[in-house]
Design a protein around this motif. Sequence first.
Motif, PDB file in Angstrom:
ATOM      1  N   ALA A  22      88.848  65.226 -72.131  1.00 29.39           N
ATOM      2  CA  ALA A  22      90.057  64.086 -71.776  1.00 29.39           C
ATOM      3  C   ALA A  22      89.612  62.597 -71.358  1.00 29.39           C
ATOM      4  O   ALA A  22      88.731  62.082 -70.523  1.00 29.39           O
ATOM      5  CB  ALA A  22      89.781  64.915 -69.977  1.00 29.39           C
TER       6      ALA A  22
ATOM      7  N   LYS B 194      94.764  65.132 -71.762  1.00 29.32           N
ATOM      8  CA  LYS B 194      94.680  65.160 -70.458  1.00 29.32           C
ATOM      9  C   LYS B 194      93.786  66.301 -69.939  1.00 29.32           C
ATOM     10  O   LYS B 194      93.514  66.697 -69.041  1.00 29.32           O
ATOM     11  CB  LYS B 194      95.761  65.691 -69.514  1.00 29.32           C
ATOM     12  CG  LYS B 194      97.398  64.432 -70.441  1.00 29.32           C
ATOM     13  CD  LYS B 194      97.730  63.898 -69.189  1.00 29.32           C
ATOM     14  CE  LYS B 194      99.566  63.007 -69.729  1.00 29.32           C
ATOM     15  NZ  LYS B 194      99.609  63.517 -68.531  1.00 29.32           N
ATOM     16  N   ALA B 195      93.114  66.669 -71.160  1.00 27.39           N
ATOM     17  CA  ALA B 195      92.204  68.005 -70.798  1.00 27.39           C
ATOM     18  C   ALA B 195      91.213  67.769 -71.966  1.00 27.39           C
ATOM     19  O   ALA B 195      91.514  67.098 -72.717  1.00 27.39           O
ATOM     20  CB  ALA B 195      92.836  69.127 -70.590  1.00 27.39           C
TER      21      ALA B 195
ATOM     22  N   VAL C 267     104.048  72.040 -69.903  1.00 28.62           N
ATOM     23  CA  VAL C 267     103.015  71.059 -70.016  1.00 28.62           C
ATOM     24  C   VAL C 267     104.070  69.903 -70.067  1.00 28.62           C
ATOM     25  O   VAL C 267     105.126  69.690 -70.361  1.00 28.62           O
ATOM     26  CB  VAL C 267     102.858  71.264 -71.660  1.00 28.62           C
ATOM     27  CG1 VAL C 267     101.345  72.782 -71.355  1.00 28.62           C
ATOM     28  CG2 VAL C 267     103.715  71.747 -72.255  1.00 28.62           C
TER      29      VAL C 267
ATOM     30  N   ASP D 122      98.704  67.488 -73.072  1.00 30.80           N
ATOM     31  CA  ASP D 122      98.144  69.088 -72.222  1.00 30.80           C
ATOM     32  C   ASP D 122      97.683  70.117 -73.142  1.00 30.80           C
ATOM     33  O   ASP D 122      98.454  69.682 -74.409  1.00 30.80           O
ATOM     34  CB  ASP D 122      99.476  69.879 -71.238  1.00 30.80           C
ATOM     35  CG  ASP D 122      99.232  69.058 -70.314  1.00 30.80           C
ATOM     36  OD1 ASP D 122      98.674  68.194 -69.807  1.00 30.80           O
ATOM     37  OD2 ASP D 122     100.042  69.001 -69.406  1.00 30.80           O
ATOM     38  N   HIS D 123      96.586  70.619 -73.255  1.00 36.81           N
ATOM     39  CA  HIS D 123      96.542  71.519 -74.411  1.00 36.81           C
ATOM     40  C   HIS D 123      97.040  73.032 -73.871  1.00 36.81           C
ATOM     41  O   HIS D 123      97.573  73.135 -72.798  1.00 36.81           O
ATOM     42  CB  HIS D 123      94.538  71.989 -73.182  1.00 36.81           C
ATOM     43  CG  HIS D 123      93.855  72.688 -73.776  1.00 36.81           C
ATOM     44  ND1 HIS D 123      93.846  74.117 -73.810  1.00 36.81           N
ATOM     45  CD2 HIS D 123      93.917  72.983 -75.473  1.00 36.81           C
ATOM     46  CE1 HIS D 123      92.360  74.906 -74.338  1.00 36.81           C
ATOM     47  NE2 HIS D 123      93.245  74.525 -75.529  1.00 36.81           N
TER      48      HIS D 123
END
Length: 95
Positions: free
Chosen positions: A25, A45-46, A79, A83-84
């Motif tokens: 992240a 973001k992750a 999302v 994001d994942h």
Amino acid sequence: MSRPQLLVHDHEDNVGVVVVEDLAAGTEMLCVVTADNSDFRLTAKADIPIGHKVALKAMKAGDTVTKYGEDIGRMIADVAVGDHVHVHNCKTKRW
């Protein structure tokens, strides 16, 4: 140019694929579009495992996920960019 962390197959895609181990992240990823070898930057973001997808744009539940220029499924949760995207928030439309 340094090695890319994310590959995007087509400019119409709204997800890309992580191509490195242990993407953390906050990493500002080098993203390469394989259709024309263009590149851009995007922040993860992750923590995202190799082979999993990253959102290239914000998507809402019900939106179509596009990879390889093709419909590969639908979002089942919202999302944000970076994001994942995986089975926890994206499902096939086949069933």
